[in-house]
Design a protein around this motif. Structure first.
Motif, PDB file in Angstrom:
ATOM      1  N   GLY A 276      40.847 -30.916 -14.638  1.00 35.78           N
ATOM      2  CA  GLY A 276      39.773 -31.940 -14.248  1.00 35.78           C
ATOM      3  C   GLY A 276      38.530 -31.259 -13.997  1.00 35.78           C
ATOM      4  O   GLY A 276      38.378 -30.035 -14.387  1.00 35.78           O
ATOM      5  N   PHE A 277      37.530 -31.870 -13.418  1.00 36.51           N
ATOM      6  CA  PHE A 277      36.389 -31.432 -13.093  1.00 36.51           C
ATOM      7  C   PHE A 277      36.514 -30.313 -12.181  1.00 36.51           C
ATOM      8  O   PHE A 277      37.091 -30.275 -11.156  1.00 36.51           O
ATOM      9  N   VAL A 278      35.580 -29.254 -12.306  1.00 34.28           N
ATOM     10  CA  VAL A 278      35.260 -28.031 -11.228  1.00 34.28           C
ATOM     11  C   VAL A 278      34.894 -29.058 -10.087  1.00 34.28           C
ATOM     12  O   VAL A 278      33.798 -29.883 -10.234  1.00 34.28           O
ATOM     13  N   PRO A 279      35.416 -29.081  -9.029  1.00 35.92           N
ATOM     14  CA  PRO A 279      35.115 -29.781  -7.883  1.00 35.92           C
ATOM     15  C   PRO A 279      33.551 -30.097  -7.510  1.00 35.92           C
ATOM     16  O   PRO A 279      32.876 -31.087  -7.171  1.00 35.92           O
ATOM     17  N   TRP A 280      32.742 -28.973  -7.693  1.00 34.91           N
ATOM     18  CA  TRP A 280      31.209 -29.075  -7.276  1.00 34.91           C
ATOM     19  C   TRP A 280      30.435 -29.075  -8.533  1.00 34.91           C
ATOM     20  O   TRP A 280      29.215 -29.261  -8.527  1.00 34.91           O
ATOM     21  N   ASP A 281      31.107 -29.387  -9.808  1.00 36.22           N
ATOM     22  CA  ASP A 281      30.148 -29.356 -10.943  1.00 36.22           C
ATOM     23  C   ASP A 281      29.413 -30.865 -11.186  1.00 36.22           C
ATOM     24  O   ASP A 281      30.066 -32.000 -10.625  1.00 36.22           O
ATOM     25  N   ASP A 282      28.060 -30.762 -11.535  1.00 33.16           N
ATOM     26  CA  ASP A 282      27.402 -32.062 -11.633  1.00 33.16           C
ATOM     27  C   ASP A 282      27.027 -32.350 -13.159  1.00 33.16           C
ATOM     28  O   ASP A 282      26.235 -33.333 -13.130  1.00 33.16           O
ATOM     29  N   ASP A 283      27.840 -31.775 -13.998  1.00 34.22           N
ATOM     30  CA  ASP A 283      27.632 -32.127 -15.368  1.00 34.22           C
ATOM     31  C   ASP A 283      28.874 -31.938 -16.139  1.00 34.22           C
ATOM     32  O   ASP A 283      30.033 -31.200 -15.774  1.00 34.22           O
ATOM     33  N   VAL A 284      28.870 -32.319 -17.369  1.00 34.20           N
ATOM     34  CA  VAL A 284      30.020 -32.193 -18.158  1.00 34.20           C
ATOM     35  C   VAL A 284      29.337 -32.106 -19.614  1.00 34.20           C
ATOM     36  O   VAL A 284      28.218 -32.786 -19.984  1.00 34.20           O
ATOM     37  N   ASP A 285      29.686 -30.661 -20.365  1.00 31.38           N
ATOM     38  CA  ASP A 285      29.048 -30.451 -21.705  1.00 31.38           C
ATOM     39  C   ASP A 285      30.270 -30.523 -22.927  1.00 31.38           C
ATOM     40  O   ASP A 285      31.329 -29.929 -22.432  1.00 31.38           O
ATOM     41  N   VAL A 286      29.703 -30.760 -23.883  1.00 32.76           N
ATOM     42  CA  VAL A 286      30.595 -30.839 -25.101  1.00 32.76           C
ATOM     43  C   VAL A 286      29.690 -30.220 -26.352  1.00 32.76           C
ATOM     44  O   VAL A 286      28.443 -30.185 -26.117  1.00 32.76           O
ATOM     45  N   GLN A 287      30.568 -29.610 -27.221  1.00 32.41           N
ATOM     46  CA  GLN A 287      30.014 -28.935 -28.334  1.00 32.41           C
ATOM     47  C   GLN A 287      30.692 -29.555 -29.427  1.00 32.41           C
ATOM     48  O   GLN A 287      31.914 -29.869 -29.611  1.00 32.41           O
ATOM     49  N   MET A 288      29.854 -29.581 -30.687  1.00 36.10           N
ATOM     50  CA  MET A 288      30.239 -29.871 -31.850  1.00 36.10           C
ATOM     51  C   MET A 288      29.767 -29.070 -33.096  1.00 36.10           C
ATOM     52  O   MET A 288      28.887 -28.513 -32.912  1.00 36.10           O
ATOM     53  N   PRO A 289      30.661 -28.867 -34.186  1.00 33.51           N
ATOM     54  CA  PRO A 289      30.151 -28.173 -35.253  1.00 33.51           C
ATOM     55  C   PRO A 289      28.839 -29.039 -35.860  1.00 33.51           C
ATOM     56  O   PRO A 289      28.901 -30.200 -35.612  1.00 33.51           O
ATOM     57  N   ARG A 290      27.752 -28.208 -36.330  1.00 26.93           N
ATOM     58  CA  ARG A 290      26.497 -28.695 -36.795  1.00 26.93           C
ATOM     59  C   ARG A 290      26.805 -30.137 -37.652  1.00 26.93           C
ATOM     60  O   ARG A 290      26.286 -31.030 -37.539  1.00 26.93           O
ATOM     61  N   PRO A 291      27.716 -29.912 -38.790  1.00 28.02           N
ATOM     62  CA  PRO A 291      27.956 -30.900 -39.629  1.00 28.02           C
ATOM     63  C   PRO A 291      28.369 -32.311 -38.782  1.00 28.02           C
ATOM     64  O   PRO A 291      27.697 -33.391 -39.265  1.00 28.02           O
ATOM     65  N   ASP A 292      29.095 -32.036 -38.003  1.00 33.99           N
ATOM     66  CA  ASP A 292      29.616 -33.305 -37.116  1.00 33.99           C
ATOM     67  C   ASP A 292      28.620 -33.714 -36.093  1.00 33.99           C
ATOM     68  O   ASP A 292      28.496 -34.969 -35.725  1.00 33.99           O
TER      69      ASP A 292
END
Length: 303
Positions: free
Chosen positions: A56-72
Motif C-alpha cells: 500500500g502507501f508508504v506511510p509518509w507519502d503524500d502523492d502517488v505517481d503512475v507512468q504510461m507508454p507514450r502511445p497510451d
C-alpha cells in the motif's frame, strides 16, 4: 496579500490519511478506465516501493505517481475528452492557455484543496492529484539519444516555466537567466511544444530501450522488455500493476528499496501552502492561492 500565508505546511497524520484515501480512489478509478480501453500503466516512485514493501502507501507519502507508454499516454488524453468522469475529476496538462508548472499530467479532485508553493499565484485546479507521466521510446543512435535528452531538458525547462526548488543554487540561477533572456510566454510555449514532439517521436513498438526524460534518470536507457508487460501487487486491498522489471528498475533508481530510510527522511516531499481534504480549493481563492489585493475572506481551518 502578505507572505505569512505561504509558510511551509506540516501535514498531520489525520490529513495525510485522508489524502491517501482520496488518491487511492483516483487510482482505482484510473485503473478501471485504463482496463476499459486496454491502456497500459504502472506505479512508479514511492507508489511502486509501497506496493512491493508495504502492500500500500508508504506511510509518509503524500502523492502517488503512475507512468504510461507514450502511445497510451496520448490515447488516454484523447479518450478522457469523451469518456472521462468530468463530474468527479479534472484532467490537467499544461497547454498554451494554462500552465500547471509540472511536466507530467495529473488527475485532480476539485472538491479537495492541495496548494503547492509553485502554484500559489496561479488560477487553476488545486485539488489533490494522481500524477501521470509518459515513458518515451529511445532511438538506437547515440547521437539521436543525446538529442532526445536535450529535447527532454528543454521541454522540462520551458514547460515548467518556474524556478526549480531543491536542485541547487546554480541551476536555479541558470534557469532564471534563461527565463530573463526569453521572457515571452508565446516563445516559451513554442519551444516546449517542439521539444516534446522531438523527444516523443520514436516508435514504442520498434524500440530496444526506453527513457524517463526528466531529472537524473534522463541518461539511463531502460531495457524495453522491463515494460512490455506488468505484474500485480496488493495495494491497499486492490491489485495494482508494476512494470515486469520492477526489481531491476527500483534497485537502479533507489538502491535497497526494501529497507525503510532513517526516521529523519520519512517526510512528505511536496512544499505545501495549504491542504484541506474536506472542502474545495475554490473556498480559498484570494487566501492561499491567487491572492487578490484588497480582498478578504474568512480562513477556514483544515479538518
Amino acid at each position: 496579500m502578505g507572505e505569512q500565508y505561504f509558510k511551509p505546511y506540516e501535514i498531520d497524520d489525520e490529513t495525510l490519511k485522508k489524502m491517501q484515501q482520496k488518491m487511492l480512489a483516483m487510482l482505482v478509478y484510473f485503473k478501471k478506465f485504463c482496463d476499459r480501453f486496454h491502456l497500459s500503466f504502472w506505479l512508479i516512485g514511492g507508489g511502486a516501493i509501497g506496493a512491493v514493501r508495504e502492500h500500500g502507501f508508504v506511510p509518509w507519502d503524500d502523492d502517488v505517481d503512475v507512468q504510461m507508454p507514450r502511445p497510451d499516454y496520448e490515447r488516454f488524453h484523447r479518450l478522457w475528452k469523451k469518456y472521462g468522469a468530468k463530474d468527479k475529476y479534472v484532467l490537467c496538462r499544461t497547454n498554451k492557455k494554462v500552465n500547471y508548472h509540472h511536466c507530467a499530467s495529473s488527475l485532480r479532485d476539485p472538491n479537495t484543496t492541495f496548494i503547492c508553493t509553485y502554484n500559489k499565484y496561479s488560477e487553476l485546479c488545486h485539488g489533490i492529484s494522481l500524477e501521470i507521466g509518459a515513458m518515451d521510446a529511445a532511438p538506437d543512435s547515440k547521437i539521436l539519444q543525446y538529442k532526445q535528452i536535450f529535447d527532454g531538458y528543454v521541454f522540462a525547462l520551458f514547460n515548467n516555466q518556474r524556478l526549480p526548488n531543491n536542485r541547487g543554487k546554480f541551476l536555479r540561477f541558470a534557469t532564471k537567466v534563461i527565463y530573463t533572456l526569453i521572457p515571452s510566454k508565446e516563445i516559451q510555449d513554442w519551444i516546449w511544444i517542439r521539444a516534446e514532439k522531438g523527444k516523443a517521436k520514436y516508435s514504442w513498438e520498434k524500440a530496444k530501450y526506453v527513457k524517463e526524460l526528466w531529472g537524473k534518470t534522463s541518461f539511463i536507457n531502460f531495457p524495453k522488455e522491463w515494460f512490455d508487460h506488468v505484474v500485480y501487487f496488493d495495494f491497499e486491498g486492490y491489485k495494482m500493476p508494476l512494470m515486469a522489471g520492477y526489481h531491476q528498475y527500483l534497485t537502479m533508481i533507489f538502491g535497497d528499496y526494501m529497507k525503510r530510510p532513517p526516521a529523519a527522511e520519512r517526510v512528505a516531499k511536496h512544499d505545501i501552502v495549504f491542504i484541506d481534504m474536506d472542502h474545495p480549493y475554490t473556498d480559498y481563492r484570494g487566501i492561499y492561492y491567487f491572492p487578490e489585493k484588497g480582498k478578504k475572506k474568512t480562513k477556514r481551518k483544515s479538518k
